[in-house]
Enzyme design. Structure first.
Site, PDB file in Angstrom:
ATOM      1  CE  LYS A  79      -4.047   1.762   2.652  1.00  0.00           C
ATOM      2  NZ  LYS A  79      -4.791   1.389   3.859  1.00  0.00           N
ATOM      3  CB  SER A 154      -8.196   3.260   2.912  1.00  0.00           C
ATOM      4  OG  SER A 154      -7.238   2.755   3.846  1.00  0.00           O
ATOM      5  CB  SER A 178      -8.242   0.129   5.644  1.00  0.00           C
ATOM      6  OG  SER A 178      -8.875   1.535   5.692  1.00  0.00           O
TER       7      SER A 178
HETATM    8  N1  GLN Z   1     -12.834   3.057   6.350  1.00  0.00           N
HETATM    9  C1  GLN Z   1     -12.450   3.707   7.987  1.00  0.00           C
HETATM   10  C2  GLN Z   1     -12.025   4.806   7.785  1.00  0.00           C
HETATM   11  O1  GLN Z   1     -12.347   5.679   6.960  1.00  0.00           O
HETATM   12  C3  GLN Z   1     -11.252   2.793   8.113  1.00  0.00           C
HETATM   13  C4  GLN Z   1      -9.996   3.476   7.391  1.00  0.00           C
HETATM   14  C5  GLN Z   1      -8.596   2.391   7.952  1.00  0.00           C
HETATM   15  O2  GLN Z   1      -8.601   1.355   8.417  1.00  0.00           O
HETATM   16  N2  GLN Z   1      -7.537   3.057   7.425  1.00  0.00           N
HETATM   17  O3  GLN Z   1     -11.808   5.769   8.661  1.00  0.00           O
END
Ligand code: GLN
Length: 490
Positions: A79, A154, A178
């Site tokens: 990532k 994400s 994420s």
């Molecule tokens: N979707 C969640 C957020 O927007 C989790 C993000 C993540 O785990 N980095 O915060």
């Protein structure tokens, strides 16, 4: 051989038996990525020269008869919030568009030492904020199961690179789901490690008390091998656990006997009306299959679940607002403006951050401000403790907890972009795990190695474990996967 059927062990044995060379494998995958990635948008940056160089080294090692670590020659994607020396690291943001890593993250150092082939940096929601990949400052990533749908976020690019067969495994990051959420949207296995199991050194921080680097793969064993490769104590991250060593072997040793002794809790607060019918049906079928292993199930209660999302959306932005302060155009971030210092700050940050990052920085500053600190931030910290206690209490009676990974399968592009709260709700089952620092795995209810698009949209099951009990989570996931495979071919 289909590229999406490659596994860590298949590659390891194939290389040793000289069925193919690492160079051939990497060349084939680079070509595959070059031909197809424009359609899916999984990569922000492909590390073609470096990956070929590593592959040649691995081939040389084999020719010399050197010991071959399990991950040697295995193509892995990272990532783009994981720092790699001399390669772009943008975190999906304009503000870091031209930034090159100055050093290797600890996980990168470890993967390089085991001669894994680092294929490139994957697309993501800006600074890991989002659940769909749509917050990438560059372009969205498409779900290979249905390109009108999001892959989740994400870690959108990491999930899609694995689902397409561009790589065998990928690393993403977890702050609130994420890795688990995109894994379940793309039909993959995703492991959120216990807080402190993997070094965060070189991970661009989102919310430091929640962040963990986390592996995704098409099979449980691939994830287990990747996790072994990256986990363990690191002097550069004071929150890593000194005593913890994970071995993928432990997952293999996990027997039917050990499975029989297990009790799994079903939290009644997670099986509510908001769950899509198809998700419900799939998860019920998964439970039935697990019951056939003579695992005991019992209903449990995690009474503070309803406050988890609110608690997360106070603590996370508070930490975000502090972590993202360094992108000021002076220390980090492409400098814009310039008449005065304030002008540099305002223009750099105003133009560099997208809407969601800006929203969270504002929210974070608000909940930390003198007048509101007690009412929001301090209170959220107390609620966080109650959520962790819920789990601790439940784990006196059960070995693990099963929930759906997400309330619905992958949704359509644009479906939730106008309503941030609707987007936040897709993390409702994953966020409590990060608040409590626990490990959790998600795996698909149907057969793995499905060619994308064959069997409807994937649905994920989540298993939450006790601190540092990744081996048991992976063990159950492996048995499940095997049972589904046998059922399918029989
Ligand atoms: N979707 C969640 C957020 O927007 C989790 C993000 C993540 O785990 N980095 O915060």
């Amino acid at each position: 051989m289909h590229l999406e059927e490659l596994s860590v062990e298949y590659i390891h044995h194939g290389l040793l038996a000289k069925d193919f060379s690492a160079t051939e494998l990497v060349e084939a995958l680079l070509k595959y990525i070059e031909d197809r990635d424009a359609e899916y948008g999984a990569f922000l940056h492909v590390m073609a020269d470096d990956s070929l160089k590593t592959a040649r080294e691995v081939d040389l090692n084999i020719a010399r008869g050197d010991d071959l670590p399990m991950l040697a020659g295995v193509p892995i994607a990272l990532k783009d919030n994981i720092v790699v020396a001399q390669h772009p690291t943008t975190a999906g943001s304009r503000i870091l568009e031209h930034y090159q890593g100055a050093y290797d993250a600890t996980v990168v150092k470890r993967l390089k030492a085991s001669r894994a082939v680092l294929m490139g940096k994957t697309n993501m929601d800006e600074f890991a904020m989002g659940s769909s990949g749509e917050n990438s400052a560059f372009f969205p990533t498409k779900n290979p199961h249905d390109t009108t749908r999001v892959p989740g976020g994400s870690s959108s690019g990491s999930a899609v690179a694995v689902a397409l067969g561009d790589v065998v495994c990928a690393l993403g990051s977890e702050t609130g789901g994420s890795v688990r959420q995109p894994a379940s949207f793309c039909g993959l296995v995703g492991l959120k490690p216990t807080y402190g199991a993997v070094s965060r050194y070189g991970l661009i921080a989102m919310a430091s008390s929640l962040d963990q680097i986390a592996p995704l793969g098409r099979t449980t064993m691939d994830v287990a091998h990747a996790f072994e490769g990256i986990s363990g104590f690191d002097t550069l991250d004071g929150t890593t656990a000194r005593e913890y060593t994970f071995r993928a072997e432990a997952v293999k040793k996990f027997s039917l006997e050990s499975l029989r002794g297990l009790t799994i809790g079903i939290p009644k607060e997670y099986f509510t009306d908001g769950i899509a019918q198809e998700t419900r049906t799939e998860v019920d079928a998964a439970i039935a299959l697990l019951k056939s292993f003579h695992i005991a199930f019992r209903e449990i209660s995690l009474p503070h679940t309803e406050y988890a999302l609110a608690c997360y959306y106070i603590i996370m932005p508070a930490e975000v607002s502090s972590n993202l302060a360094r992108f000021d155009g002076i220390r980090f971030g492409a400098r814009k403006g310039g008449a005065t210092l304030l002008d540099v700050y305002e223009t750099t940050r105003g133009e560099g951050f997208g809407r969601e990052a800006t929203r969270r920085i504002l929210l974070g500053n608000y909940v930390l401000s003198a007048g509101y600190y007690d009412a929001y931030y301090l209170k959220a910290q107390k609620v966080r403790a109650l959520i962790a206690e819920d789990f601790a209490r439940a784990f006196r009676d059960v070995d693990m907890i099963l929930t759906p990974a997400t309330p619905t399968p992958a949704f359509k592009f644009g479906e939730k972009t106008q309503d941030p709260v609707a987007m936040y709700l897709s993390d409702i089952f994953t966020v409590p795990v990060n608040l409590a620092g626990l490990p959790a795995i998600t795996f698909p209810t149907r057969a793995l190695n499905n060619p994308p698009g064959n069997d409807g949209l994937p649905v994920g099951v989540q298993l939450i474990g006790k601190h540092f009990d990744e081996a048991t989570l992976l063990g159950v996931s492996r048995f499940y996967e095997e049972a589904v495979r046998v059922n399918k071919s029989g």
